[in-house]
Enzyme design. Structure first.
Site, PDB file in Angstrom:
ATOM      1  CG  ASP A 146      45.005  39.372  40.808  1.00 41.57           C
ATOM      2  OD1 ASP A 146      44.343  39.713  39.679  1.00 41.57           O
ATOM      3  OD2 ASP A 146      44.826  38.396  41.329  1.00 41.57           O
ATOM      4  CG  ASP A 166      45.039  38.847  34.709  1.00 40.92           C
ATOM      5  OD1 ASP A 166      44.448  39.303  35.495  1.00 40.92           O
ATOM      6  OD2 ASP A 166      45.681  37.805  34.669  1.00 40.92           O
TER       7      ASP A 166
END
Length: 492
Positions: A171, A372
């Protein structure tokens, strides 16, 4: 003079017919892989639909997932396979449309979480960095709203001494590294045995007074041990003690990595043991490696509809020669996130008239453009998205339209085509570089019958997010020490 008018009319008609012909009927030999700065490119419809029907296979349960690249690595860099979610943990739903809708559900929750975190309206459980709280001051339990779990891409690493192999979610918007730990007071199901720190010779708890504990955003204290807590936008969370531990990446061991040992964890992380944070903060894996790698790493996300691996590399070799480099922007209010300067977007080789201020990161930390890995679909502020979409529609008038699907309002029925010619789609960055996307990165199948959608969506806020669909197949490098993000030059 009068004789030239029919000739001009016939010439224009021929040009229009030629454009119509090439938009609808394209040679089967044309490749959607050829990315240029021209106005048009090709999308191989048949190949894309076939790949969406492929059911990913679970990899053999061994450590080759983390060793494949290491065998050819002659440097001290860490080089890992990056594995799409559906390849590691095939869903019981074998229909592409169902998998797509589940992905869009996760995506909407992820985006809502990012908007909440980056708008200043929420900061996790609200504790301040360096402040120690007793155990009963931690946030109350929340129930995950996700029935399919979190995480889109995974790596396989070893935890402890001797190393115990574990699947970890990566992440780019998180900092804490954590795994579920014994004794497990509350744990979700994972594919590997839960890590037992008592069986690791390198496990060492962190005291409340240590400098490492002070670096935690949400720090707690119990019986002299530093405690952590992380809550995610889908309602999942992890809570436990902070420790120093050895992590093994193929043949490379990294000692004294600060990780969370989660004794209370809620949510379904798709069978993964925990999370490897790649954010820009000091507690992420990138931040902890620091001088060992120069803060440099790169990744390449492969399409989720393939049986191949992507790559994740930490070290100076991750910075390729010939990449298009753009400044990495920092938001003091959100140091974990990677912001870049986006000046605009283009369709068919022409920049869409959108004011640059729409994408600007303000001095107060509002707006801006975040890259992201956990978000699938790129979001743009509504006015920018509408202008972008309308420009795309003008250049795809010959393609048969279909009803909107999920979060997409611009879809096409390509069921009758082998290949279609579509306008190029590009990102224009602040310092001049232009990134032109492969057709498969902006027209994606939403079922197995031939419905394709323009893979962008409007954002209700001023925040823009470049998602992983648009990142697929492009080598993306982060030079944290010098403050740059690079695109290419390799297509992977």
């Amino acid at each position: 003079m009068s004789a030239s008018k029919p000739l001009i009319s016939i010439t224009i008609l021929v040009l229009l017919l030629r454009l119509h012909f090439f938009t609808l009927i394209t040679p089967t030999t044309c490749s959607s892989e050829n990315i240029t700065h021209s106005a048009f490119q090709y999308l191989n419809v048949r190949e894309t639909i076939l790949s969406s029907k492929l059911i990913p296979h679970s990899p053999v349960e061994n450590d080759q997932l983390s060793q494949t690249h290491q065998q050819h690595n002659k440097t001290n860099d860490i080089n890992l396979n990056l594995i799409p979610r559906d390849f590691v943990f095939p869903s019981k739903y074998r229909n592409h449309a169902h998998r797509f809708h589940q992905r869009m559900k996760r995506d909407s929750i992820r985006v809502s979480s990012l908007v909440h975190r980056l708008s200043g309206s929420g900061t996790g459980s609200g504790s301040q960095e360096g402040v120690k709280y007793e155990l009963n001051d931690f946030g109350s339990d929340v129930v995950s709203g996700m029935d399919q779990g979190s995480g889109e891409y995974f790596v396989r690493i070893g935890v402890g001494s001797p190393p115990r192999s574990q699947y970890m979610v990566i992440d780019s918007g998180s900092d804490i590294i954590w795994v579920q730990c014994q004794p497990c007071k509350q744990c979700y199901r994972q594919s590997d045995p839960v890590f037992n720190p008592a069986e690791s010779a390198s496990f060492a708890g962190v005291s409340c007074t240590s400098a490492v504990c002070d670096r935690l955003e949400n720090a707690g204290c119990q019986s002299g041990r530093c405690r952590y807590e992380v809550q995610y936008g889908d309602g999942s969370y992890t809570k436990g003690t902070l420790a120093l531990e050895t992590l093994t990446f193929g043949r490379t061991m990294v000692k004294n990595v600060a990780i969370g040992c989660g004794h209370r964890n809620r949510g379904m992380f798709v069978g993964a043991a925990g999370l490897l944070g790649l954010g820009g903060g000091s507690m992420s894996f990138v931040g902890q490696l620091g001088g060992q790698t120069g803060g440099a790493f790169s990744f390449c996300l492969v399409s989720r509809d393939t049986n191949s691996y992507g790559s994740l590399v930490f070290g100076l070799s991750a910075l390729p020669v010939g990449a298009a480099w753009v400044p990495l922007l920092r938001n003091p209010r959100a140091p974990s996130f990677y912001y870049i300067g986006l000046a605009g977007v283009g369709v068919g080789g022409v920049r869409v008239p959108i004011p640059e201020d729409v994408f600007r990161l303000t001095e107060l930390g509002d707006g801006g453009v975040v890259m992201d890995t956990g978000t699938a679909v790129t979001r743009l502020p509504a006015p920018a998205y509408e202008a972008f979409r309308n420009a795309f529609l003008v250049q795809t008038l010959s393609l048969p339209r279909a009803n909107g699907v999920s979060i997409f309002d611009t879809c096409f029925d390509l069921s009758g085509f082998v290949s279609v010619r579509v306008p190029t789609v590009s990102f224009y960055f602040s310092d001049g570089p232009i990134l032109t996307l492969p057709a498969r990165n902006f027209l994606i199948p939403v079922d197995e019958a031939g419905a394709f959608c323009f893979a962008f969506a409007p954002s209700a806020s001023g925040l823009s997010i470049i998602g992983n669909i648009q990142q697929e197949g492009i080598q993306i490098s982060v030079d944290g020490a010098n403050g740059f993000v690079g695109f290419g030059p390799n297509v992977c």
